[in-house]
Motif scaffolding. Structure first.
Motif, PDB file in Angstrom:
ATOM      1  N   UNK A 153     -82.792  78.059 -24.800  1.00  0.00           N
ATOM      2  CA  UNK A 153     -83.149  76.918 -26.209  1.00  0.00           C
ATOM      3  C   UNK A 153     -82.536  76.167 -25.502  1.00  0.00           C
ATOM      4  N   UNK A 199     -80.939  72.471 -27.292  1.00  0.00           N
ATOM      5  CA  UNK A 199     -80.613  71.751 -28.394  1.00  0.00           C
ATOM      6  C   UNK A 199     -80.730  70.299 -28.916  1.00  0.00           C
ATOM      7  N   UNK A 236     -77.801  67.195 -30.065  1.00  0.00           N
ATOM      8  CA  UNK A 236     -76.600  66.919 -30.628  1.00  0.00           C
ATOM      9  C   UNK A 236     -76.389  65.387 -30.728  1.00  0.00           C
ATOM     10  N   UNK A 254     -71.405  63.210 -32.890  1.00  0.00           N
ATOM     11  CA  UNK A 254     -70.109  64.255 -34.097  1.00  0.00           C
ATOM     12  C   UNK A 254     -71.279  64.989 -35.070  1.00  0.00           C
ATOM     13  N   UNK A 255     -72.215  65.605 -35.336  1.00  0.00           N
ATOM     14  CA  UNK A 255     -73.226  66.360 -35.929  1.00  0.00           C
ATOM     15  C   UNK A 255     -73.508  67.321 -35.053  1.00  0.00           C
ATOM     16  N   UNK A 256     -73.818  68.689 -35.351  1.00  0.00           N
ATOM     17  CA  UNK A 256     -74.458  69.578 -35.943  1.00  0.00           C
ATOM     18  C   UNK A 256     -75.274  69.799 -34.118  1.00  0.00           C
ATOM     19  N   UNK A 257     -75.798  70.857 -33.568  1.00  0.00           N
ATOM     20  CA  UNK A 257     -76.756  71.352 -32.557  1.00  0.00           C
ATOM     21  C   UNK A 257     -78.721  71.682 -33.311  1.00  0.00           C
ATOM     22  N   UNK A 309     -82.011  72.534 -33.337  1.00  0.00           N
ATOM     23  CA  UNK A 309     -83.154  73.215 -32.288  1.00  0.00           C
ATOM     24  C   UNK A 309     -84.201  72.709 -31.739  1.00  0.00           C
ATOM     25  N   UNK A 317     -87.423  76.477 -28.299  1.00  0.00           N
ATOM     26  CA  UNK A 317     -87.273  78.145 -27.200  1.00  0.00           C
ATOM     27  C   UNK A 317     -88.100  78.119 -26.560  1.00  0.00           C
ATOM     28  N   UNK A 346     -78.277  70.024 -25.220  1.00  0.00           N
ATOM     29  CA  UNK A 346     -78.101  71.397 -24.896  1.00  0.00           C
ATOM     30  C   UNK A 346     -79.085  72.153 -24.650  1.00  0.00           C
ATOM     31  N   UNK A 357     -75.005  83.399 -27.943  1.00  0.00           N
ATOM     32  CA  UNK A 357     -75.951  82.034 -27.021  1.00  0.00           C
ATOM     33  C   UNK A 357     -74.315  81.832 -26.082  1.00  0.00           C
ATOM     34  N   UNK A 389     -73.799  78.152 -23.823  1.00  0.00           N
ATOM     35  CA  UNK A 389     -74.129  76.346 -23.856  1.00  0.00           C
ATOM     36  C   UNK A 389     -74.233  76.074 -22.651  1.00  0.00           C
ATOM     37  N   UNK A 390     -74.606  74.855 -22.611  1.00  0.00           N
ATOM     38  CA  UNK A 390     -74.566  74.337 -21.468  1.00  0.00           C
ATOM     39  C   UNK A 390     -73.206  73.397 -22.171  1.00  0.00           C
ATOM     40  N   UNK A 391     -73.194  72.354 -20.952  1.00  0.00           N
ATOM     41  CA  UNK A 391     -72.143  70.829 -21.736  1.00  0.00           C
ATOM     42  C   UNK A 391     -73.023  70.044 -22.323  1.00  0.00           C
ATOM     43  N   UNK A 424     -68.919  79.425 -34.095  1.00  0.00           N
ATOM     44  CA  UNK A 424     -69.490  78.696 -32.789  1.00  0.00           C
ATOM     45  C   UNK A 424     -67.778  77.649 -32.850  1.00  0.00           C
ATOM     46  N   UNK A 475     -67.890  71.891 -24.022  1.00  0.00           N
ATOM     47  CA  UNK A 475     -69.169  72.837 -24.482  1.00  0.00           C
ATOM     48  C   UNK A 475     -69.018  73.140 -26.295  1.00  0.00           C
ATOM     49  N   UNK A 476     -70.024  73.808 -26.866  1.00  0.00           N
ATOM     50  CA  UNK A 476     -70.115  74.328 -27.631  1.00  0.00           C
ATOM     51  C   UNK A 476     -69.568  75.821 -27.302  1.00  0.00           C
ATOM     52  N   UNK A 483     -67.880  75.751 -35.957  1.00  0.00           N
ATOM     53  CA  UNK A 483     -69.589  75.399 -36.315  1.00  0.00           C
ATOM     54  C   UNK A 483     -69.875  77.105 -36.898  1.00  0.00           C
ATOM     55  N   UNK A 521     -82.486  84.955 -32.764  1.00  0.00           N
ATOM     56  CA  UNK A 521     -81.738  84.046 -32.524  1.00  0.00           C
ATOM     57  C   UNK A 521     -82.690  82.475 -32.892  1.00  0.00           C
ATOM     58  N   UNK A 531     -77.387  75.943 -37.482  1.00  0.00           N
ATOM     59  CA  UNK A 531     -75.896  74.949 -37.411  1.00  0.00           C
ATOM     60  C   UNK A 531     -75.861  74.686 -39.047  1.00  0.00           C
ATOM     61  N   UNK A 532     -74.675  75.244 -38.906  1.00  0.00           N
ATOM     62  CA  UNK A 532     -73.912  73.952 -41.063  1.00  0.00           C
ATOM     63  C   UNK A 532     -73.172  72.698 -40.347  1.00  0.00           C
TER      64      UNK A 532
END
Lengths: 112, 113
Positions: free
Chosen positions: A34, A36, A38, A41-44, A46, A49, A88, A100, A102-104, B35, B42-43, B91, B99, B104-105
């Motif tokens: 996947x 993503x 970001x 300050x926000x969420x990931x 998508x 994929x 991400x 999941x 995640x990478x950094x 998460x 990282x997440x 999150x 998946x 995400x929220x």
């Protein structure tokens, strides 16, 4: 320990150029991959994929997967300043739990 | 467009206090997740929840953490005795049957002082 590695950047490209983001993963059993986006300050969120080796295109975005090399990439064509964000890479090993890893992330800056 | 809702957006607490982070997943989703993301890192996966039970949890999700779906709409994360290192953005996420559609929220920023 299952790892997902990304070049942290920052990657800086001019507006209109192609941005290339790379990711490697350690778990050979990984099945789903996947990308993503970001914003700070926000969420990931998508973007794409991919499950099978090869390329998958969606608009300006192309995901590429090479399971033999344990490598996945994201190409962004005609990059726009609004594409400036952290990208991400995330990997799932499948199964019923859908965890999941995640990478950094790679920080992309598109310069007008 | 349906979305995952998290409250509060910010939570400040003293070390050792209990906190409850709340989430309302998308209504027809079946899988729920927490998460977290420490600033600049990282997440990280904490826990997944399906059919009213935990399906997987990470090493981070120790006895201080618990999750609950108290009714048909809410999904909560409780940290019993917060530590400084619990400071992070948490999150909530949900998915329907796969998946590939993980939503995400907007997150709860938890600060432990």
């Amino acid at each position: 320990q299952k790892e997902v590695e990304q070049n942290s950047g920052p990657l800086s490209v001019p507006e209109g150029a192609i941005a290339s983001l790379n990711c490697t993963y350690s778990d050979r059993g990984s099945q789903s991959f996947f990308w993503y986006r970001q914003y700070s300050g926000k969420s990931p969120e998508l973007i794409m994929f991919i499950y099978s080796n090869g390329d998958k295109e969606d608009g300006r975005f192309t995901a590429q997967l090479n399971k033999a090399s344990q490598y996945v990439s994201l190409l962004i064509r005609d990059s726009q300043p609004s594409d400036s964000a952290t990208y991400l890479c995330a990997v799932s090993s499948g199964g019923s739990n859908y965890k999941l890893t995640f990478g950094k992330g790679t920080l992309l800056t598109v310069n007008p | 467009e349906p979305e995952v809702t998290q409250t509060p957006s910010h939570q400040v607490t003293q070390m050792g206090q209990e906190v409850i982070l709340r989430c309302v997943p998308i209504s027809n989703h079946l899988y729920f997740y927490w998460y977290r993301q420490i600033l600049g890192q990282k997440v990280e996966f904490l826990v997944s929840f399906y059919n009213n039970e935990i399906s997987e949890k990470s090493e981070i999700f120790d006895d201080q953490f618990s999750v609950e779906r108290p009714d048909g709409s809410n999904f909560t994360l409780k940290i019993r005795s917060t530590k400084l290192e619990d400071s992070a953005m948490y999150f909530c996420a949900s998915s329907g049957t796969g998946i590939e559609k993980l939503f995400f929220g907007s997150g709860t920023q938890l600060s432990v002082l």
